[in-house]
Design a protein around this motif. Structure first.
Motif: not given
Lengths: 317, 530
Positions: A20, A237, A255
């Motif tokens: 992550t 992202a 995320c």
């Protein structure tokens, strides 16, 4: 059951947090541009160029921190170029973002060849990476030690930055003005806030965090640079940013979802399960979230009732 | 209205009356358009001063000059007896002016208090001091009777409360003179009444209020003094008590409406369009049309007049299928169209000349022939088997360019290079050449020069005489009086009355436009034909 136990264990949580971190760092950078009203598809390129220059910087300065700083500078130069073209010169943000992504890909390959004379990757004993950090007290607690301790410093930084970014957005003037710029630029302008300045600042802050994310890739768990080593994390992202609308807490959750499916995919491969199917889950979640958001906003048709009509009549002055 | 007289301060002629604001000889041009022409007027300290005029009369431009958003070409501004340069809104604020714009500039995701203090945030240790902002917002809202929850998120608030926040913004920045641009345009009647109580509270505390409006009843009810603008010029500044609403309408519309009524043969056509108890909401969900019913027959022009913003826009939109009705039935040429889309309505027999020419009338970037083709690209002989017959399109376009006297260099001329009048003729040429039984003609000569206007009027008359049913909507009273057979007057989303164009007087129409009913004997029933 035994198989499930092999898959879902503490090591999976640790792996999730590890995978992550880089997505989270770059996505937190993207919150600044998202909140400022810029669709920033150039995260991938900023991350990649930072990964390259972090390796270079680490060799030059013989320190991992030096490598991070030089990587950040490289990404901020990309971010500054991006906002110069998009904000000041009003170029299309998708075109500029894509162009800079392609430039980052090509530039890192060329520079690898020019400086190190190799193709594909830079492996060099002079690269100084980060060593894992063990947290003393937690290390003594069985179970927790495997989940919360033993990461490289930038992993901790990523999760701390969630709070820092939240404070910036919701408790400082700078953050407030960035948010207002993205949401209602005419309101910002009317009150003496310059939207262009805010967007430049946001883009540079984004570059700084994307730079840390890139440095984490090349100096974190492995100390090397490889071609296209950002491997689509910048685009993940972007997906997280679209449905979180730049809110740091939602960014963290998004995320974690990407990180978890990444970790799961790696694991399931060893059991012969098609890992690509697992990797699609976060994207399906993104699509579903977007669909629900827009479905709620669809226009509604009003029908009068006897009651509503008599109500209007009574309101007549 | 007399009940409002009570709380109006009695003017004391003995005490020296100072002017809070004075504008002298202010002129402003935008290219060829004169927005303000030698405007002079004064606002006394402590009064509510209404600026009244039709759309495009120059009210907003004048206030934007006062607030430093525009720079006047000539003229001067005197505030509290001193000549000042107002070169920016920032300067205006420092001079004690505050402006509440027609379109609010609030940030939906922020709280009321955050919006009030945006740009002048209170901080402590580098972080925003939300508690102090909330406390001060509450303090101001109580002091001035503007009830607002400082912690409420703006996105969840009604327009009326949003407006209060905008007013609080102005007050927190220390305004002595509050300017409001069309403050009631977005409010419900109750909210309007509440706003006016608040404004009266301001003047009781020695502040001065200027507000722009074209709602005459509220101007009469609330203001101490009225300044009327027409075509960028001041028609007059009068104490409100000395005026009647019909005086105001006359001042706004012009005393001598010049027109020569077109001669016309009598016609007796069948019913083409019929509206039965139509209701509709505007974009904010507020009632815009209430129980509107009327018919239009073949061979007649029915004119719709009214002060802008009384439902005419929504009426045109529901008839053309661009807005959903919330209740009622519309029958066009025997077909129910109230739930239809524009395409269905056009097939049922509508030719539409929209008010917003540039957005709904033409594609500026396309050629004249492309614009003439629009809407019939599926019809033979304009196209066959999905392929457009450009040769036919161009031939027909050249023909129409001649017939409608469009001043252009052939059918391939880009529409954006044409003047406003010629652009409008392109719309007319396309719509009128479809030979539809019903024509909806909305503000046909807005922004069109006199020469082109004559030609457009000729075409509308010709369509009528050839048997088309025409609904003509216009804010230009003389245009309606020139062309219409019957006149319907709209007020507050309803048909306030109907008059015969042959015998109607301006006074009669003016009274209806101002929301006053004619005496029962003189008023014909609106639904006579149904």
């Amino acid at each position: 059951m035994e198989v499930l136990g092999d898959i879902f264990n503490l090591a999976l949580i640790a792996a999730t947090l590890r995978t992550t971190a880089p997505i989270l760092l770059v996505a937190l950078g993207g919150t600044f541009t998202t909140k400022a009203g810029i669709f920033n598809i150039g995260l991938e390129g900023q991350m990649l160029i930072a990964a390259f220059f972090a390796v270079l910087g680490s060799i030059w300065t013989s320190s991992a921190i030096g490598g991070v700083l030089i990587g950040m500078m490289a990404a901020m130069i990309f971010a500054g170029t991006f906002s110069l073209l998009v904000v000041t010169l009003r170029a299309n943000e998708v075109v500029v973002g894509l162009a800079l992504n392609i430039l980052a890909g090509g530039l890192t390959i060329s520079l690898t060849k020019a400086i190190f004379g190799t193709r594909g990757s830079i492996v060099n004993p002079d690269i100084v990476g980060f060593a894992p950090v063990n947290i003393p007290i937690i290390d003594d607690i069985p179970g927790l030690d495997r989940v919360l301790s033993g990461y490289t410093p930038l992993v901790y930084l990523a999760f701390i930055l969630v709070f820092v970014v939240w404070i910036i957005f919701y408790r400082t003037r700078l953050g407030l003005h960035i948010r207002v710029t993205g949401e209602k630029p005419e309101a910002a302008e009317a009150l003496g806030i310059n939207p262009n300045t805010m967007q430049h600042i946001a883009s540079l802050m984004c570059g700084a965090l994307a730079g840390i994310a890139g440095a984490h890739l090349s100096l974190g768990y492995i100390t090397m640079f490889a071609e296209n080593m950002s491997a689509g994390r910048g685009f993940m992202a972007v997906a997280v940013l679209i449905f979180s609308n730049g809110d740091p807490v939602k960014v963290l959750l998004g995320c974690l979802l990407f990180g978890f499916s990444d970790a799961m995919a790696l694991r399931l491969q060893t059991f012969g399960f098609p890992s690509y199917l697992v990797l699609t889950v976060p994207y399906i979640v993104t699509l579903a979230a977007l669909f629900m958001l827009t479905y709620r906003q669809r226009p509604k048709i009003i029908r009068e009732t006897l009651e509503s009509m008599s109500l209007v009549r009574r309101q007549e002055p | 209205m007399s009940d409002h007289q009570g709380f109006r301060p009695t003017p004391s002629f003995g005490a020296p009356m100072t002017n809070a604001i004075e504008m002298r000889g202010v002129s402003k041009r935008f290219g060829p358009v004169i927005a303000n022409d030698d405007v002079s007027f004064a606002v006394k300290k402590g009064e509510i001063h209404a600026i009244v005029g039709e759309n495009g009369a120059g009210k907003t431009t004048l206030m934007n000059i006062l607030f430093g958003l525009y720079h006047p070409d000539t003229g001067e501004i005197i505030i509290n007896g001193e000549k000042v340069e107002v070169d920016s809104p920032r300067r205006a604020i420092s001079l004690g002016l505050g402006m509440v714009h027609q379109h609010f500039k609030l940030v939906p995701s922020l709280t009321a208090a955050d919006n009030v203090f945006l740009g002048i945030e209170k901080t402590r240790n580098g972080l925003i001091d939300h508690a102090a902002q909330i406390a001060q917002t509450r303090e101001f809202s109580e002091k001035f009777g503007l009830s607002v929850d400082p912690e409420a998120i703006v996105a969840n608030l009604s327009v009326g409360i949003e407006q209060r926040i905008e007013i609080l913004k102005v007050l927190v920045r220390g305004a002595e003179v509050v300017i409001l641009d069309e403050p009631t345009a977005v409010l419900t009647p109750q909210e309007s009444r509440e706003l006016f109580r608040t404004l009266r509270g301001f003047t009781d505390q020695g502040m001065t209020v200027i507000f722009i409006s074209h709602h005459l009843s509220e101007v009469m009810a609330v203001s101490d003094t009225v300044t009327v603008l027409r075509d960028g010029k001041v028609v007059g500044t009068r104490p409100t008590a000395e005026l009647g609403e019909d005086d105001l309408v006359r001042m706004m519309v012009g005393r001598n409406v010049s027109f020569s009524r077109r001669k016309r043969p009598r016609t007796d056509g069948e019913r083409i369009l019929s509206l039965k108890s139509i209701w509709a909401r505007d974009n904010r969900g507020l009632p815009a049309l209430q129980d509107v019913s009327f018919d239009v027959h073949g061979g007649e022009i029915v004119g719709i007049v009214g002060v802008d913003g009384n439902g005419q826009t929504e009426l045109a939109e529901v008839i053309s299928g661009l807005r959903h009705v919330s209740h009622g039935e519309i029958v066009l040429h025997g077909q129910k169209i109230q739930d239809g889309d524009p395409r269905l309505v056009r097939h049922a027999g509508l030719a539409h000349v929209p008010a917003d020419r540039l957005h709904r009338g033409v594609d500026k970037a396309d050629t004249i022939s492309g614009n003439i083709l629009m809407g019939r690209q599926d019809e033979a002989p304009w196209s066959s088997r999905g392929v457009i017959n450009w040769r036919y399109v161009r031939e027909r376009t050249e023909e129409l360019i001649k017939r409608f006297d469009i001043r252009a260099n052939g059918s391939r001329t880009l529409v954006k290079t044409l003047s406003g009048g010629n652009m409008q003729k392109v719309v007319l040429a396309r719509e009128f050449s479809r030979a539809m039984p019903f024509l909806l003609v909305d503000q046909p000569t807005r922004g069109v020069d006199i020469g082109a206007m004559e030609g457009i009027h000729d075409e509308i008359m010709r369509q009528r005489n050839e048997g088309a049913a025409v609904l003509l909507i216009s804010v230009q009273l003389d245009e309606i009086m020139t062309l219409a057979d019957r006149i319907l007057v709209m007020f507050a989303g309803t048909i306030a009355g109907e008059v015969d164009a042959d015998t109607a007087t301006e006074d009669e129409i003016g009274m209806l436009m101002a929301g006053r009913n004619l005496s029962a004997a003189a008023a014909p029933t609106v639904n006579e034909a149904s």
